[in-house]
Design an enzyme around this catalytic site. Structure first.
Site, PDB file in Angstrom:
ATOM      1  N   PHE A  96       0.874  -1.176   0.000  1.00 39.29           N
ATOM      2  CA  PHE A  96       0.000   0.000   0.000  1.00 39.29           C
ATOM      3  C   PHE A  96       0.905   1.218   0.000  1.00 39.29           C
ATOM      4  O   PHE A  96       1.795   1.319   0.849  1.00 39.29           O
ATOM      5  CB  PHE A  96      -0.841  -0.072   1.269  1.00 39.29           C
ATOM      6  CG  PHE A  96      -1.690   1.122   1.593  1.00 39.29           C
ATOM      7  CD1 PHE A  96      -3.028   1.157   1.217  1.00 39.29           C
ATOM      8  CD2 PHE A  96      -1.177   2.192   2.330  1.00 39.29           C
ATOM      9  CE1 PHE A  96      -3.844   2.233   1.576  1.00 39.29           C
ATOM     10  CE2 PHE A  96      -1.982   3.275   2.677  1.00 39.29           C
ATOM     11  CZ  PHE A  96      -3.317   3.288   2.296  1.00 39.29           C
ATOM     12  N   SER A 122       1.633  12.588   7.657  1.00 35.65           N
ATOM     13  CA  SER A 122       0.394  12.817   8.417  1.00 35.65           C
ATOM     14  C   SER A 122      -0.613  13.584   7.568  1.00 35.65           C
ATOM     15  O   SER A 122      -1.815  13.322   7.614  1.00 35.65           O
ATOM     16  CB  SER A 122       0.707  13.601   9.697  1.00 35.65           C
ATOM     17  OG  SER A 122       1.427  12.786  10.592  1.00 35.65           O
ATOM     18  N   THR A 143       5.869  -0.357   3.224  1.00 36.01           N
ATOM     19  CA  THR A 143       6.106  -1.691   3.798  1.00 36.01           C
ATOM     20  C   THR A 143       5.830  -2.738   2.725  1.00 36.01           C
ATOM     21  O   THR A 143       4.815  -2.664   2.033  1.00 36.01           O
ATOM     22  CB  THR A 143       5.191  -1.918   5.016  1.00 36.01           C
ATOM     23  OG1 THR A 143       5.455  -0.893   5.968  1.00 36.01           O
ATOM     24  CG2 THR A 143       5.439  -3.285   5.652  1.00 36.01           C
ATOM     25  N   ASP A 155      -8.348   2.837   8.338  1.00 37.26           N
ATOM     26  CA  ASP A 155      -9.193   2.516   9.511  1.00 37.26           C
ATOM     27  C   ASP A 155      -9.083   1.027   9.836  1.00 37.26           C
ATOM     28  O   ASP A 155      -9.052   0.635  11.005  1.00 37.26           O
ATOM     29  CB  ASP A 155     -10.666   2.857   9.238  1.00 37.26           C
ATOM     30  CG  ASP A 155     -10.951   4.358   9.287  1.00 37.26           C
ATOM     31  OD1 ASP A 155     -10.129   5.101   9.844  1.00 37.26           O
ATOM     32  OD2 ASP A 155     -12.009   4.763   8.765  1.00 37.26           O
ATOM     33  N   GLU A 160       0.939   4.008   9.980  1.00 36.18           N
ATOM     34  CA  GLU A 160      -0.529   3.948   9.802  1.00 36.18           C
ATOM     35  C   GLU A 160      -1.231   4.997  10.668  1.00 36.18           C
ATOM     36  O   GLU A 160      -2.325   4.781  11.190  1.00 36.18           O
ATOM     37  CB  GLU A 160      -1.060   2.518   9.998  1.00 36.18           C
ATOM     38  CG  GLU A 160      -0.442   1.579   8.960  1.00 36.18           C
ATOM     39  CD  GLU A 160      -1.140   0.268   8.769  1.00 36.18           C
ATOM     40  OE1 GLU A 160      -2.354   0.197   8.993  1.00 36.18           O
ATOM     41  OE2 GLU A 160      -0.463  -0.692   8.366  1.00 36.18           O
ATOM     42  N   GLY A 161      -0.554   6.147  10.788  1.00 40.97           N
ATOM     43  CA  GLY A 161      -1.065   7.261  11.564  1.00 40.97           C
ATOM     44  C   GLY A 161      -0.397   7.324  12.925  1.00 40.97           C
ATOM     45  O   GLY A 161      -0.505   6.396  13.710  1.00 40.97           O
TER      46      GLY A 161
HETATM   47  N1  COS Z   1     -13.173   7.181   5.823  1.00 39.10           N
HETATM   48  C1  COS Z   1     -13.698   7.723   4.693  1.00 39.10           C
HETATM   49  N2  COS Z   1     -13.501   9.003   4.350  1.00 39.10           N
HETATM   50  C2  COS Z   1     -12.780   9.769   5.170  1.00 39.10           C
HETATM   51  C3  COS Z   1     -12.211   9.257   6.365  1.00 39.10           C
HETATM   52  C4  COS Z   1     -12.452   7.918   6.680  1.00 39.10           C
HETATM   53  N3  COS Z   1     -11.949   7.365   7.786  1.00 39.10           N
HETATM   54  N4  COS Z   1     -11.523  10.252   6.972  1.00 39.10           N
HETATM   55  C5  COS Z   1     -11.656  11.327   6.186  1.00 39.10           C
HETATM   56  N5  COS Z   1     -12.417  11.033   5.118  1.00 39.10           N
HETATM   57  C6  COS Z   1     -12.840  11.944   4.051  1.00 39.10           C
HETATM   58  C7  COS Z   1     -13.644  13.079   4.651  1.00 39.10           C
HETATM   59  O1  COS Z   1     -15.011  12.756   4.729  1.00 39.10           O
HETATM   60  C8  COS Z   1     -13.388  14.191   3.667  1.00 39.10           C
HETATM   61  O2  COS Z   1     -14.187  13.993   2.523  1.00 39.10           O
HETATM   62  P1  COS Z   1     -14.937  15.208   1.777  1.00 39.10           P
HETATM   63  O3  COS Z   1     -13.963  16.351   1.704  1.00 39.10           O
HETATM   64  O4  COS Z   1     -15.301  14.640   0.475  1.00 39.10           O
HETATM   65  O5  COS Z   1     -16.091  15.546   2.647  1.00 39.10           O
HETATM   66  C9  COS Z   1     -11.970  13.947   3.219  1.00 39.10           C
HETATM   67  O6  COS Z   1     -11.697  12.575   3.476  1.00 39.10           O
HETATM   68  C10 COS Z   1     -10.955  14.815   3.928  1.00 39.10           C
HETATM   69  O7  COS Z   1     -11.072  14.552   5.316  1.00 39.10           O
HETATM   70  P2  COS Z   1     -10.482  15.546   6.392  1.00 39.10           P
HETATM   71  O8  COS Z   1     -11.020  16.928   6.132  1.00 39.10           O
HETATM   72  O9  COS Z   1     -10.741  14.951   7.722  1.00 39.10           O
HETATM   73  O10 COS Z   1      -8.924  15.522   6.034  1.00 39.10           O
HETATM   74  P3  COS Z   1      -7.717  16.104   6.861  1.00 39.10           P
HETATM   75  O11 COS Z   1      -6.637  16.329   5.904  1.00 39.10           O
HETATM   76  O12 COS Z   1      -8.126  17.242   7.743  1.00 39.10           O
HETATM   77  O13 COS Z   1      -7.344  14.925   7.894  1.00 39.10           O
HETATM   78  C11 COS Z   1      -6.306  12.876   8.427  1.00 39.10           C
HETATM   79  C12 COS Z   1      -7.226  13.637   7.512  1.00 39.10           C
HETATM   80  C13 COS Z   1      -5.297  13.735   9.142  1.00 39.10           C
HETATM   81  C14 COS Z   1      -7.150  12.114   9.448  1.00 39.10           C
HETATM   82  C15 COS Z   1      -5.636  11.912   7.454  1.00 39.10           C
HETATM   83  O14 COS Z   1      -4.851  12.648   6.558  1.00 39.10           O
HETATM   84  C16 COS Z   1      -4.808  10.852   8.107  1.00 39.10           C
HETATM   85  O15 COS Z   1      -5.325   9.837   8.568  1.00 39.10           O
HETATM   86  N6  COS Z   1      -3.463  11.079   8.120  1.00 39.10           N
HETATM   87  C17 COS Z   1      -2.560  10.049   8.523  1.00 39.10           C
HETATM   88  C18 COS Z   1      -2.217   9.236   7.310  1.00 39.10           C
HETATM   89  C19 COS Z   1      -1.608   7.950   7.677  1.00 39.10           C
HETATM   90  O16 COS Z   1      -2.121   7.196   8.491  1.00 39.10           O
HETATM   91  N7  COS Z   1      -0.497   7.678   7.021  1.00 39.10           N
HETATM   92  C20 COS Z   1       0.173   6.460   7.200  1.00 39.10           C
HETATM   93  C21 COS Z   1       0.194   5.757   5.883  1.00 39.10           C
HETATM   94  S1  COS Z   1       0.685   4.110   6.000  1.00 39.10           S
HETATM   95  S2  COS Z   1       2.510   4.169   6.674  1.00 39.10           S
END
Ligand code: COS
Length: 384
Positions: free
Chosen positions: A123, A132, A158, A240, A363-364
């Site tokens: 992925f 982030s 990974t 998630d 993964e966050g």
């Molecule tokens: N499931 C489905 N859709 C989602 C979601 C989820 N869990 N979380 C966010 N979304 C959607 C939102 O509904 C929004 O959609 P619309 O704009 O169409 O309404 C869109 O995605 C943007 O969401 P949001 O405004 O919350 O985005 P942000 O940039 O503010 O925040 C975070 C998102 C920070 C939570 C996200 O970028 C994240 O999880 N970052 C960490 C990434 C990560 O885990 N990286 C590791 C990768 S693997 S090593």
């Protein structure tokens, strides 16, 4: 939530435990030291059905569920966190989204051989400027007739070098920002797709963490997963689920470090008695046991919610946050219980200590989990 495991869940847990003890424990320290990807035992995980646990049997999987997957990841991580992440990524970050969002033709090509363990998936979302802040994608996918042409650089992938296919995210319409991100399946060997680097790491050293480069990489439009613009939502939903896997990995690391500590506290003597008779050591062991059990229950709850089709994102974030913090604390205290010996590579707690750290990051990060949890609480106006 029912905490009685089903026969099937117990069976997958037992298979994972036996494999971990018999096949992985003897090599865990060496593959860590040598930073060697364990191809043989990864192949064996595939044969045992551990690489597509929650995928239906008709598509090459084991027909289990999210909790069975978490149980297996925990068992493997108790012994070797590297094997656990290799497995978790294939299950949760690769097979799960291809199963959820793939067409029948995509599933035949990109799911069945991966769920059955003949092939390995990965992925790829993170970029140098999109960690982030995952929305900030620079990789481009330009439509050209019946194809897309990908250009960009991805990091921290990974399984990136070893994988036979990558689920990669790219901008198809930059003007639409995150709503212009799409998901693609790219096979190893596609011209223009290269692995440029394997990272040297503090922990999970036997897993493969790679940098990928896409330069004029042409793929058929039929290899796009989901609709154009759905990529960010696919990535977020996939994470998630992935976070349940990392929570399970963290519980496993903590459990492994704790077991070493209990055994050591029984045998090591100081002031004329086994150190387990000293109250300060007892205190640490008791704290470890309680937090591991709590982390495990949060992880099971998230898996249970996912399986029921309920909203599970915040529960997964809670489990991942608490389990990762627990893994780091328990592994730190496990080194402390071992005293000077815990600082030596001769004792496994040194490896657990190094492996625990990444669970607070990938993964966050723990901070991102808090952000996800707080946003959900404020939206819902309730306590989880
Ligand atoms: N499931 C489905 N859709 C989602 C979601 C989820 N869990 N979380 C966010 N979304 C959607 C939102 O509904 C929004 O959609 P619309 O704009 O169409 O309404 C869109 O995605 C943007 O969401 P949001 O405004 O919350 O985005 P942000 O940039 O503010 O925040 C975070 C998102 C920070 C939570 C996200 O970028 C994240 O999880 N970052 C960490 C990434 C990560 O885990 N990286 C590791 C990768 S693997 S090593």
């Amino acid at each position: 939530m029912n905490v009685d495991l089903t026969d099937e869940q117990r069976m997958i847990q037992a298979v994972a435990r036996e494999f971990a003890e018999k096949d992985v424990r003897p090599i865990a320290a060496a593959i860590d030291r040598e930073a060697r990807f364990p191809r043989e035992t990864v192949r064996r995980m595939g044969e045992l059905g551990l690489l597509g646990i929650a995928i239906p049997e008709a598509q090459g999987g084991s027909g289990g569920d999210a909790l069975a997957c978490a149980l297996a990841v925990e068992e493997i991580a108790r012994v070797c966190a590297s094997h656990a992440v290799i497995m978790s990524v294939n299950n949760s970050l690769y097979c799960d989204p291809v199963h959820r969002f793939g067409t029948v033709a995509q599933q035949e090509r990109f799911l069945t051989p991966f769920a059955s363990g003949q092939k390995l998936g990965c992925f790829s979302l993170t970029e140098p400027e999109a960690g982030s802040d995952a929305r900030n994608q620079s990789t481009l996918a330009r439509r050209d007739g019946g194809d897309y042409v990908l250009d960009g650089r991805k990091i921290f992938v990974t399984n990136g070098r070893e994988a036979d296919a990558v689920l990669v995210f790219a901008q198809t319409d930059r003007a639409r920002r995150h709503r212009g991100i799409s998901a693609f399946l790219v096979e190893k060997g596609t011209p223009g797709f290269t692995v440029v680097k394997t990272e040297e790491k503090l922990g999970i050293r036997a897993s493969d963490t790679a940098e990928l480069l896409f330069e004029g990489c042409r793929i058929p439009a039929s290899h796009r997963l989901g609709a154009e613009g759905d990529g960010f939502a696919i990535a977020m939903q996939t994470l998630d689920g992935g976070r349940i896997g990392i929570a399970a990995q963290a519980v496993g690391i903590a459990a492994g470090a704790y077991e070493c500590s209990v055994a050591y506290a029984r045998e090591r003597k100081s002031f004329g008695v086994p150190i387990g008779q000293h109250q300060m050591v007892q205190w640490m062991l008791a704290d470890m046991a309680v937090s591991i059990e709590a982390a495990r229950m949060l992880t099971w709850r998230a898996a249970w919610l996912k399986e029921r089709g309920a909203a599970w994102g915040a529960a997964a974030a809670m489990a991942k946050l608490f389990a990762a913090e627990t893994a780091m604390k328990v592994a730190t205290d496990a080194v402390q219980v071992h005293g000077g010996y815990g600082f030596l590579a001769d004792y496994p707690v040194e490896r657990y200590f190094r492996d625990a750290k990444i669970t607070q990051i990938y993964e966050g990060t723990s901070q991102i989990q808090k952000l996800v949890i707080a946003r959900r609480l404020l939206e819902a106006g309730s306590a989880a």
